[in-house]
Design an enzyme around this catalytic site. Structure first.
Site, PDB file in Angstrom:
ATOM      1  CE  LYS A  42      -4.482  -1.323   2.134  1.00  0.00           C
ATOM      2  NZ  LYS A  42      -5.385  -0.938   2.940  1.00  0.00           N
ATOM      3  CE  LYS A  66      -8.016 -11.143  -2.096  1.00  0.00           C
ATOM      4  NZ  LYS A  66      -7.582 -11.669  -0.710  1.00  0.00           N
ATOM      5  CE  LYS A  96     -12.277  -3.693   0.631  1.00  0.00           C
ATOM      6  NZ  LYS A  96     -12.939  -3.225   1.927  1.00  0.00           N
TER       7      LYS A  96
END
Ligand code: TRP
Length: 327
Positions: free
Chosen positions: A112, A195, A198
């Site tokens: 991140k 994956k 979102k």
């Protein structure tokens, strides 16, 4: 006595069918066997910048998704993390027994913070796993059902529990991680190597739980497929494998049955039926989702917070005493 489980979802991004199949569906199945606490982790969400109004909306949206998926407030407790202030308080205390290298090695932080580099990353993002440990330890959680990507964080919670107990005497239950092995790993529609996410940049990566039927059709039509024209279920064809997995999950058919059904038919028919199958599920899901007003969910969330706050307060009293605060 039933064992206690705790898990949570961040109110950021768009919750998608991968989140449902990989996590929330399992929780629904676990809620009879366990004393279950499910949290909407808004304190975690603000570790990256959020629009305040959107954050509020998303927080209620996640709670409605829990309910629509089948989490039953009669059986399980759902609440908003920031409603129970003890989460922040315990996180602070756990900070004082956490070592920098323990957080340096966290994969999620590395991922991140990559965007802005270490210099641009907030301390909160770095500290995220300690807050998660606080969530878990505050309730003497015995089992933490999460995805593979959260394993490292639960491991930290275990270490901090043991360290605190050693230093101050038995206080916290050491939690076990639970990763459902058959739990479906749903990959991105635009990139089957990663994956479904979102927070993906392209909305063609995922199917949101609140996408309408037209959008689903469009996204499935655009989903990447492997070269060739025959439907095939194999690791060499990861895009097709992923689509077949999604079909299988929503139709209760095995991948083999699905492949057989579309022999000699090409991808077009398969994709059309896949979209229809997903839409069948979503229609039902969204009907439930829309049946809750904001006021109704908020009442459920407030009642949930009140219930778990009792546990949290008691635990913090013990912690405060142990670390030497004046009572
Ligand atoms: N970090 C988790 C995720 O992104 C969410 C989370 C926060 C959580 N606190 C938790 C999960 C405590 C389990 C237990 O998926």
């Amino acid at each position: 006595m039933k064992k206690r489980i705790f898990s949570g979802v961040q109110p950021s991004g768009n919750l998608h069918i991968g989140n449902y199949l990989g996590a929330i569906k399992n929780w629904v199945e676990m809620q009879d066997q366990f004393e279950s606490i499910f949290c909407v982790v808004d304190l975690h969400a603000i570790t990256v910048p959020q629009d305040p109004q959107k954050l509020r909306e998303k927080t209620l949206e996640i709670a409605k998704i829990y309910l629509a998926a089948g989490i039953d407030p009669q059986k399980s407790t759902i609440f908003i993390q920031s409603h129970v202030v003890q989460h922040s308080e315990l996180a602070w205390i756990l900070n004082t027994i956490t070592k920098m290298p323990e957080l340096d090695k966290m994969t999620q932080f590395k991922d991140k913070s990559q965007k802005d580099g270490r210099e641009g990353a907030q301390v909160g993002l770095y500290d995220y796993p300690v807050l998660m440990a606080a969530d878990i330890l505050l309730y003497d959680t015995e089992v933490v059902p999460v995805g593979e990507d959260q394993k490292q964080h639960v491991e930290l919670a275990r270490n901090l529990a043991q360290r605190f107990n050693q230093r101050f005497g038995q206080t916290f239950t050491v939690p076990d991680v639970f990763i459902k092995q058959e739990g479906m790993r749903i990959m991105g529609l635009d990139n089957p190597a990663k994956k479904m996410s979102k927070s993906a940049i392209s909305e063609y990566n995922y199917i949101s739980l609140i996408d309408d039927a037209k959008t689903v059709e469009k996204k499935i039509k655009k989903a990447v497929t492997d070269s060739g024209s025959e439907l095939e279920y194999s690791d060499e064809k990861p895009a097709l494998k992923n689509l077949i997995n999604i079909y299988a999950c929503f139709s209760n058919q095995s991948p083999e049955e699905i492949v057989k059904k579309y022999q000699g038919k090409g991808y077009g028919d398969f994709k059309r039926d896949l979209a229809e199958t997903i839409n069948g599920f979503l229609a039902d899901f969204q009907e439930k989702f829309n049946s809750y007003s904001d006021e109704q969910v908020l009442a459920i969330l407030r009642a949930g917070a009140e219930k778990v706050e009792k546990i949290a307060k008691e635990k913090m009293k013990e912690v405060r005493e142990k670390v030497g605060f004046v009572m």
